[in-house]
Design a protein around this motif. Structure first.
Motif, PDB file in Angstrom:
ATOM      1  N   ARG A   1     107.734  42.139 -13.869  1.00 17.01           N
ATOM      2  CA  ARG A   1     107.878  41.154 -13.287  1.00 17.01           C
ATOM      3  C   ARG A   1     106.521  40.404 -14.315  1.00 17.01           C
ATOM      4  O   ARG A   1     106.178  40.571 -15.221  1.00 17.01           O
ATOM      5  CB  ARG A   1     106.515  41.617 -12.146  1.00 17.01           C
ATOM      6  N   ALA A   2     107.152  38.976 -14.654  1.00 17.38           N
ATOM      7  CA  ALA A   2     106.101  37.069 -15.524  1.00 17.38           C
ATOM      8  C   ALA A   2     105.001  37.460 -15.785  1.00 17.38           C
ATOM      9  O   ALA A   2     104.366  37.585 -16.444  1.00 17.38           O
ATOM     10  CB  ALA A   2     107.318  36.451 -14.953  1.00 17.38           C
TER      11      ALA A   2
ATOM     12  N   ALA B   1      99.776  38.230 -16.916  1.00 18.49           N
ATOM     13  CA  ALA B   1      98.446  38.481 -17.431  1.00 18.49           C
ATOM     14  C   ALA B   1      97.943  39.845 -18.088  1.00 18.49           C
ATOM     15  O   ALA B   1      97.182  39.741 -18.584  1.00 18.49           O
ATOM     16  CB  ALA B   1      98.215  38.963 -15.534  1.00 18.49           C
ATOM     17  N   GLU B   2      99.178  40.439 -18.531  1.00 18.73           N
ATOM     18  CA  GLU B   2      98.824  41.181 -19.613  1.00 18.73           C
ATOM     19  C   GLU B   2      98.023  41.226 -21.027  1.00 18.73           C
ATOM     20  O   GLU B   2      97.027  41.262 -21.829  1.00 18.73           O
ATOM     21  CB  GLU B   2      99.613  42.323 -19.972  1.00 18.73           C
ATOM     22  N   VAL B   3      99.321  39.853 -21.858  1.00 18.77           N
ATOM     23  CA  VAL B   3      99.257  39.665 -22.956  1.00 18.77           C
ATOM     24  C   VAL B   3      97.508  38.587 -23.124  1.00 18.77           C
ATOM     25  O   VAL B   3      96.823  39.147 -23.457  1.00 18.77           O
ATOM     26  CB  VAL B   3     100.236  38.472 -22.832  1.00 18.77           C
TER      27      VAL B   3
ATOM     28  N   ARG C   1      91.500  38.156 -24.053  1.00 21.67           N
ATOM     29  CA  ARG C   1      90.162  37.887 -23.622  1.00 21.67           C
ATOM     30  C   ARG C   1      89.241  38.928 -24.406  1.00 21.67           C
ATOM     31  O   ARG C   1      88.498  38.802 -24.666  1.00 21.67           O
ATOM     32  CB  ARG C   1      90.626  38.002 -21.895  1.00 21.67           C
ATOM     33  N   VAL C   2      90.082  40.299 -24.319  1.00 17.15           N
ATOM     34  CA  VAL C   2      89.357  41.402 -25.341  1.00 17.15           C
ATOM     35  C   VAL C   2      89.048  41.250 -26.224  1.00 17.15           C
ATOM     36  O   VAL C   2      88.020  41.975 -27.012  1.00 17.15           O
ATOM     37  CB  VAL C   2      90.111  42.272 -24.419  1.00 17.15           C
ATOM     38  N   ALA C   3      90.130  41.011 -27.226  1.00 14.71           N
ATOM     39  CA  ALA C   3      90.389  40.724 -28.592  1.00 14.71           C
ATOM     40  C   ALA C   3      88.657  39.721 -28.677  1.00 14.71           C
ATOM     41  O   ALA C   3      87.939  39.967 -29.840  1.00 14.71           O
ATOM     42  CB  ALA C   3      91.239  39.668 -28.805  1.00 14.71           C
ATOM     43  N   LEU C   4      88.945  38.682 -27.932  1.00 17.89           N
ATOM     44  CA  LEU C   4      87.907  37.052 -28.352  1.00 17.89           C
ATOM     45  C   LEU C   4      86.904  38.484 -27.638  1.00 17.89           C
ATOM     46  O   LEU C   4      85.400  38.039 -28.793  1.00 17.89           O
ATOM     47  CB  LEU C   4      87.946  36.844 -27.165  1.00 17.89           C
TER      48      LEU C   4
ATOM     49  N   LEU D   1      97.118  32.003 -12.708  1.00 14.82           N
ATOM     50  CA  LEU D   1      98.513  32.599 -12.725  1.00 14.82           C
ATOM     51  C   LEU D   1      98.666  32.634 -11.774  1.00 14.82           C
ATOM     52  O   LEU D   1      99.795  32.736 -11.596  1.00 14.82           O
ATOM     53  CB  LEU D   1      98.153  34.098 -13.510  1.00 14.82           C
ATOM     54  N   GLN D   2      97.979  33.538 -10.571  1.00 17.49           N
ATOM     55  CA  GLN D   2      98.096  33.713  -9.556  1.00 17.49           C
ATOM     56  C   GLN D   2      98.532  32.527  -8.435  1.00 17.49           C
ATOM     57  O   GLN D   2      99.353  33.124  -7.562  1.00 17.49           O
ATOM     58  CB  GLN D   2      96.871  34.462  -8.607  1.00 17.49           C
TER      59      GLN D   2
END
Length: 108
Positions: free
Chosen positions: A31-32, A37-39, A44-47, A78-79
């Motif tokens: 699903r797009a 959401a994953e990217v 966000r985690v990298a920040l 996004l939702q």
């Protein structure tokens, strides 16, 4: 991958996002919305892994907190977006449902 789907994902993730990475994630997730959401969550985690604010007295101040807030808003919003691979509202999913058939009366 469909060109409309790729265009939608690039609009959400930015034009510099690697097409091969997007295609591999789409093949795995299906699903797009899940790909986007994953990217965005990885960004966000990298920040969060780095200091959000850094100051070198009298030289420079770097503040990433607004970038973090923007990513969180984008993930939350996004939702509400409709992706090209989403089903129209009210349409049933294309999943396969099976049921066993049982006779109504017992045979002798």
């Amino acid at each position: 991958m469909d060109p409309a789907l790729l265009a939608w994902l690039r609009a959400q993730l930015g034009p510099a996002t690697d097409e091969k990475d997007i295609a591999a994630r789409y093949a795995r997730l299906g699903r797009a919305h899940d790909v986007a959401a994953e990217v965005l969550t990885e960004r966000r985690v990298a920040l969060l892994a780095e200091p959000l604010r850094m100051t070198v007295d009298g030289v420079v101040t770097i503040d990433q907190s607004n970038n973090l807030a923007g990513l969180e808003r984008q993930i939350a919003g996004l939702q509400d977006l409709v992706a090209p691979d989403d089903l129209p509202p009210g349409e049933a999913s294309a999943g396969l449902v099976t049921a066993s058939l049982m006779p109504t009366r017992r045979t002798r």
